[in-house]
Design an enzyme around this catalytic site. Structure first.
Site, PDB file in Angstrom:
ATOM      1  N   GLY A  51       0.622  -0.640   0.284  1.00 20.07           N
ATOM      2  CA  GLY A  51       0.157  -0.187  -0.210  1.00 20.07           C
ATOM      3  C   GLY A  51       0.913   0.842   0.199  1.00 20.07           C
ATOM      4  O   GLY A  51       0.230   2.504  -1.005  1.00 20.07           O
ATOM      5  N   ASP A  52       1.697   1.016   0.684  1.00 19.50           N
ATOM      6  CA  ASP A  52       2.522   2.282   0.893  1.00 19.50           C
ATOM      7  C   ASP A  52       3.308   2.786  -0.562  1.00 19.50           C
ATOM      8  O   ASP A  52       3.279   3.707  -0.788  1.00 19.50           O
ATOM      9  CB  ASP A  52       3.929   2.129   1.577  1.00 19.50           C
ATOM     10  CG  ASP A  52       3.900   2.099   3.304  1.00 19.50           C
ATOM     11  OD1 ASP A  52       2.881   2.441   3.740  1.00 19.50           O
ATOM     12  OD2 ASP A  52       4.437   1.335   3.951  1.00 19.50           O
ATOM     13  N   ALA A  53       3.971   1.396  -0.942  1.00 20.29           N
ATOM     14  CA  ALA A  53       4.638   1.736  -2.338  1.00 20.29           C
ATOM     15  C   ALA A  53       3.114   2.562  -3.431  1.00 20.29           C
ATOM     16  O   ALA A  53       3.790   3.205  -4.922  1.00 20.29           O
ATOM     17  CB  ALA A  53       4.894   0.750  -3.199  1.00 20.29           C
ATOM     18  N   THR A  82       0.736   4.219  -3.425  1.00 18.98           N
ATOM     19  CA  THR A  82       0.355   5.682  -2.573  1.00 18.98           C
ATOM     20  C   THR A  82       1.175   6.658  -2.732  1.00 18.98           C
ATOM     21  O   THR A  82       1.571   7.658  -2.939  1.00 18.98           O
ATOM     22  CB  THR A  82       0.266   5.574  -1.066  1.00 18.98           C
ATOM     23  OG1 THR A  82      -0.953   4.531  -0.951  1.00 18.98           O
ATOM     24  CG2 THR A  82      -0.717   7.387  -0.789  1.00 18.98           C
ATOM     25  N   SER A  83       2.572   6.293  -3.141  1.00 16.75           N
ATOM     26  CA  SER A  83       3.737   7.074  -3.620  1.00 16.75           C
ATOM     27  C   SER A  83       3.846   6.950  -5.002  1.00 16.75           C
ATOM     28  O   SER A  83       4.141   8.211  -5.452  1.00 16.75           O
ATOM     29  CB  SER A  83       5.364   5.856  -3.375  1.00 16.75           C
ATOM     30  OG  SER A  83       5.637   5.541  -1.795  1.00 16.75           O
TER      31      SER A  83
END
Length: 224
Positions: free
Chosen positions: A172-174, A176-177
Site C-alpha cells: 500500500g505504501d508503494a 500511494t507513493s
C-alpha cells in the site's frame, strides 16, 4: 534514461516506505533529492531485518529500494541550528516532501501554511494515513491498517469465510507513493505557469479506496 525533472530540487523529510518511495520516483526522473534524516536516522533503515534482509551501512536492500539516487543530510530539527540549515536549503528548493504527521510538522514550523508563508515558491507534498479531515485524521497510519484493513481490501481479496489476507509489506505504501509523485508533477506544471507552489496531499486510506473504487461502487447496486 528519460529524466524530465532534471534541475528540480527536492527536500525529502520522510521515513519508512511511503514517503521515501515518492521522493525516490522523483529522483529516478532526474530530480536532485536531498533526504533529511534525524540524527538517529530513518527508522526504515532497520525495517528489512525481520524479513531476513541485510541492514548494514554498505548493504541495506530494503532501505535502498526507496532511497537510492538521493543525497543525504542529518539534522536535529528541534535545535535552532538544524532548523537554520533546513531553511537555507529550502530557499532554493522546488519541492518539499514529508510523511511526518501534521501535528509534528506544526511544532517544527513545517506545516503547509507556515512554509507557504515563508517559501511560497515551494510545492509542498505530504503522505499520511487518513488525510486532512475526519475524526482519525491525526492518527498514525501504516499500510497494513490504513490501506488494507480500514478500506476492506484485507477481506475483499479472500474467499468468503476465510481468514483476512496477510498483505505484502509496503504494498500500500508503494502504491500511494506513485500518486504523490504524480500529484507533485502536476503541481510543478502549475508552478511553471504561475510561479507559485501549492499543497499536494495523499493518504494511504484514500489510495486504497481509489484502488478498490470499482468494487466500492458495485456494492451500492447489490454486488456482494
Amino acid at each position: 534514461m528519460f529524466k524530465p525533472l532534471t534541475g528540480i530540487k527536492v527536500i525529502d523529510l520522510t521515513y519508512f516506505i511511503a514517503g521515501p518511495g515518492a521522493a525516490k520516483i522523483l529522483a529516478d526522473w532526474g530530480a536532485d533529492v536531498i533526504k533529511v534524516e534525524p540524527v538517529f536516522g530513518d527508522p526504515g533503515r532497520t525495517t528489512g531485518k525481520p524479513m531476513c534482509m541485510p541492514t548494514e551501512d554498505d548493504c541495506n536492500i530494503l532501505y535502498n529500494i526507496y532511497n537510492a539516487n538521493k543525497r543525504g543530510l542529518s539534522l536535529n530539527l528541534k535545535a535552532e541550528d538544524g532548523k537554520a540549515v533546513l531553511e537555507k536549503i529550502l530557499e532554493t528548493a522546488d519541492v518539499f516532501v514529508t510523511s511526518y504527521r501534521t501535528g509534528a510538522l506544526k511544532r517544527l514550523g513545517l506545516d503547509y501554511e507556515a512554509m507557504h508563508a515563508r517559501h511560497p515558491h515551494i510545492v509542498w507534498g505530504q503522505i499520511n494515513g487518513y488525510g486532512d479531515f475526519g475524526p482519525i485524521k491525526d492518527n498514525p497510519g501504516f499500510d497494513t491498517v490504513a490501506f488494507w484493513a480500514r478500506s476492506g481490501a484485507m477481506m475483499d481479496l479472500v474467499e468468503k469465510g476465510t481468514s483476512p489476507v496477510n498483505p505484502l509489506i509496503g504494498f500500500g505504501d508503494a502504491t500511494t507513493s506513485c500518486s504523490l509523485a504524480a500529484g507533485i508533477c502536476g503541481a510543478l506544471y502549475n508552478k511553471a505557469k504561475t510561479g507559485e507552489g501549492c499543497k499536494v496531499m495523499v493518504s494511504l486510506f484514500g489510495q486504497a479506496i481509489w484502488s478498490g473504487s470499482a468494487g466500492v461502487a458495485s456494492t451500492q447496486y447489490g454486488d456482494s
